[in-house]
Design an enzyme around this catalytic site. Sequence first.
Site, PDB file in Angstrom:
ATOM      1  N   HIS A  63       0.814  -1.230   0.000  1.00  0.00           N
ATOM      2  CA  HIS A  63       0.000   0.000   0.000  1.00  0.00           C
ATOM      3  C   HIS A  63       0.842   1.274   0.000  1.00  0.00           C
ATOM      4  O   HIS A  63       0.309   2.379  -0.074  1.00  0.00           O
ATOM      5  CB  HIS A  63      -0.973  -0.005   1.187  1.00  0.00           C
ATOM      6  CG  HIS A  63      -0.320  -0.229   2.523  1.00  0.00           C
ATOM      7  ND1 HIS A  63       0.237   0.802   3.257  1.00  0.00           N
ATOM      8  CD2 HIS A  63      -0.120  -1.362   3.247  1.00  0.00           C
ATOM      9  CE1 HIS A  63       0.752   0.304   4.374  1.00  0.00           C
ATOM     10  NE2 HIS A  63       0.554  -1.004   4.393  1.00  0.00           N
ATOM     11  N   HIS A  92       7.604   7.029   4.317  1.00  0.00           N
ATOM     12  CA  HIS A  92       6.850   6.427   3.213  1.00  0.00           C
ATOM     13  C   HIS A  92       6.096   7.517   2.483  1.00  0.00           C
ATOM     14  O   HIS A  92       6.101   8.689   2.911  1.00  0.00           O
ATOM     15  CB  HIS A  92       5.874   5.365   3.754  1.00  0.00           C
ATOM     16  CG  HIS A  92       4.841   5.931   4.648  1.00  0.00           C
ATOM     17  ND1 HIS A  92       5.009   6.059   6.023  1.00  0.00           N
ATOM     18  CD2 HIS A  92       3.635   6.488   4.373  1.00  0.00           C
ATOM     19  CE1 HIS A  92       3.955   6.631   6.544  1.00  0.00           C
ATOM     20  NE2 HIS A  92       3.107   6.930   5.563  1.00  0.00           N
ATOM     21  N   HIS A  94       2.609   8.804  -0.173  1.00  0.00           N
ATOM     22  CA  HIS A  94       1.245   8.654  -0.717  1.00  0.00           C
ATOM     23  C   HIS A  94       1.215   9.487  -1.993  1.00  0.00           C
ATOM     24  O   HIS A  94       1.788  10.591  -2.015  1.00  0.00           O
ATOM     25  CB  HIS A  94       0.205   9.199   0.271  1.00  0.00           C
ATOM     26  CG  HIS A  94       0.259   8.577   1.631  1.00  0.00           C
ATOM     27  ND1 HIS A  94      -0.563   7.537   2.019  1.00  0.00           N
ATOM     28  CD2 HIS A  94       1.068   8.840   2.697  1.00  0.00           C
ATOM     29  CE1 HIS A  94      -0.275   7.210   3.278  1.00  0.00           C
ATOM     30  NE2 HIS A  94       0.713   7.966   3.710  1.00  0.00           N
ATOM     31  N   GLU A 104      -2.489  13.471   1.170  1.00  0.00           N
ATOM     32  CA  GLU A 104      -3.532  13.117   2.162  1.00  0.00           C
ATOM     33  C   GLU A 104      -4.090  14.384   2.794  1.00  0.00           C
ATOM     34  O   GLU A 104      -5.299  14.628   2.767  1.00  0.00           O
ATOM     35  CB  GLU A 104      -2.917  12.216   3.234  1.00  0.00           C
ATOM     36  CG  GLU A 104      -2.407  10.891   2.644  1.00  0.00           C
ATOM     37  CD  GLU A 104      -2.599   9.728   3.560  1.00  0.00           C
ATOM     38  OE1 GLU A 104      -1.915   9.666   4.595  1.00  0.00           O
ATOM     39  OE2 GLU A 104      -3.463   8.890   3.280  1.00  0.00           O
ATOM     40  N   HIS A 117       5.718  11.102   4.453  1.00  0.00           N
ATOM     41  CA  HIS A 117       5.560  11.026   5.908  1.00  0.00           C
ATOM     42  C   HIS A 117       6.803  10.456   6.573  1.00  0.00           C
ATOM     43  O   HIS A 117       7.236   9.348   6.249  1.00  0.00           O
ATOM     44  CB  HIS A 117       4.353  10.148   6.253  1.00  0.00           C
ATOM     45  CG  HIS A 117       3.053  10.787   5.899  1.00  0.00           C
ATOM     46  ND1 HIS A 117       1.895  10.065   5.676  1.00  0.00           N
ATOM     47  CD2 HIS A 117       2.715  12.087   5.702  1.00  0.00           C
ATOM     48  CE1 HIS A 117       0.910  10.892   5.383  1.00  0.00           C
ATOM     49  NE2 HIS A 117       1.381  12.125   5.392  1.00  0.00           N
ATOM     50  N   THR A 200      -3.201   7.508   9.201  1.00  0.00           N
ATOM     51  CA  THR A 200      -4.152   7.620   8.073  1.00  0.00           C
ATOM     52  C   THR A 200      -4.368   6.259   7.405  1.00  0.00           C
ATOM     53  O   THR A 200      -5.064   6.162   6.404  1.00  0.00           O
ATOM     54  CB  THR A 200      -3.629   8.596   7.003  1.00  0.00           C
ATOM     55  OG1 THR A 200      -2.448   8.022   6.393  1.00  0.00           O
ATOM     56  CG2 THR A 200      -3.308   9.946   7.591  1.00  0.00           C
TER      57      THR A 200
HETATM   58  N1  0VX Z   1       0.160   7.435   6.886  1.00  0.00           N
HETATM   59  S1  0VX Z   1       0.578   7.282   8.401  1.00  0.00           S
HETATM   60  O1  0VX Z   1      -0.405   7.938   9.260  1.00  0.00           O
HETATM   61  O2  0VX Z   1       1.948   7.759   8.607  1.00  0.00           O
HETATM   62  N2  0VX Z   1       0.476   5.713   8.721  1.00  0.00           N
HETATM   63  C1  0VX Z   1       1.303   4.989   9.441  1.00  0.00           C
HETATM   64  N3  0VX Z   1       1.166   3.683   9.699  1.00  0.00           N
HETATM   65  C2  0VX Z   1       2.211   3.191  10.507  1.00  0.00           C
HETATM   66  C3  0VX Z   1       3.017   4.421  10.763  1.00  0.00           C
HETATM   67  O3  0VX Z   1       2.401   5.491  10.029  1.00  0.00           O
HETATM   68 ZN    ZN Z   2       1.465   8.059   5.596  1.00  0.00          ZN
END
Ligand code: 0VX
Ligand code: ZN
Length: 258
Positions: A63, A92, A94, A104, A117, A200
Site C-alpha cells: 500500500h 513512506h 502517498h 492526504e 511522511h 491515516t
Molecule cells: N500514513 S501514516 O499515518 O503515517 N500511517 C502509518 N502507519 C504506521 C506508521 O504510520
Molecule cells: Zn502516511
Amino acid sequence: MAPWGYEKDNGPAHWHKDCPIANGKNQSPIDLINGEVKYDSGLKPLTAKYVPFSDAKFLNNGHSVQFQPSAGNGSELTGGPLAVKYNFEQFHFHWGNNDTEGSEHRVDGKMYPAELHFVHWNSTNPSFKDAVGSGGPNGLAVLGFFLKVGAENAALKPITDLIPKVKDAGTSVTVPSNFDMQAILPATLTDYYTYDGSLTTPPLAECVKWIVFKQPLEVSAAQMEAFRSVINRDGKPMGGNYRPPCPLHDRAVKTSFK
Ligand SMILES: NS(=O)(=O)/N=C1/NCCO1
Ligand SMILES: [Zn+2]
C-alpha cells in the site's frame, strides 16, 4: 474483509468495519483551512537529527513504498510542539495517478501530487508498537511534506532510483549506507501546521501529533512517474493510496507561522 487497500472493495469507506475508530473525532488526514488555523507564537523550531543507517530497506508493502531501518540508530526529532524526544521509525509516501491528486492533507481544499511522511515514536515508550497503543495524541509524531512537480530532488533521488526494484508488492531492496536522509529536509523546519490526529492507514489509532510543512518539496516529473509505476497488492497501480480528509470536529489546528 480482504486486506485493506484503496480499491472500491477495500478502500477507506470499508476500514471502519475492522477499525471502528475510523469514525472517531481525531482522525487524519484533514483539510488545513487557512482561515480556521491559529498562529501559536509558543511553537518552537523543530530539530530533526538523522544519522545515516547502515542497514535499511526500501520496500513495497502493498500500500506504500517505505524506507525502513532494521533498528534505531539515534535518529530523532525534538522541539516544535513536542514535549519529549521522538525516535525515527520509517518514512513512506502517498501519491496520485496524476498531478491533481495524491496528498492526504489538503490546503484550502487543494491536493498536492504526493505527500511524504516521516514517522517517529515517543521515546518514553519501549517500542514503536507500544507508542501506537499508548493512547492519547503523543504516541507518534509524523512530519508531513507535500511534494509538487518541479526540479529533480537530488536528496530523494537515491530512493526514487530504487523504485523500479520494488515495483511489486512484497519486494524490498537494501538502501546504500551512504544515503543521507537529513538532506531530504529543508534547512530549517519552520512554517508548519500542527494538530492532534491519527494514523491515516489502519489501525487508524488516534496517537499522532501531526506536523505538516507549509512549503512543499519539489520532485521532477520523472520522479513522480517512478512512483506511478509501482504496483499494489491487487496488481494495480498503487497511485491513489491516500485517505480522503476527515472531519475536524472540535480540534484546533495551530501554525508556527502568521
Ligand atoms: N500514513 S501514516 O499515518 O503515517 N500511517 C502509518 N502507519 C504506521 C506508521 O504510520
Ligand atoms: Zn502516511
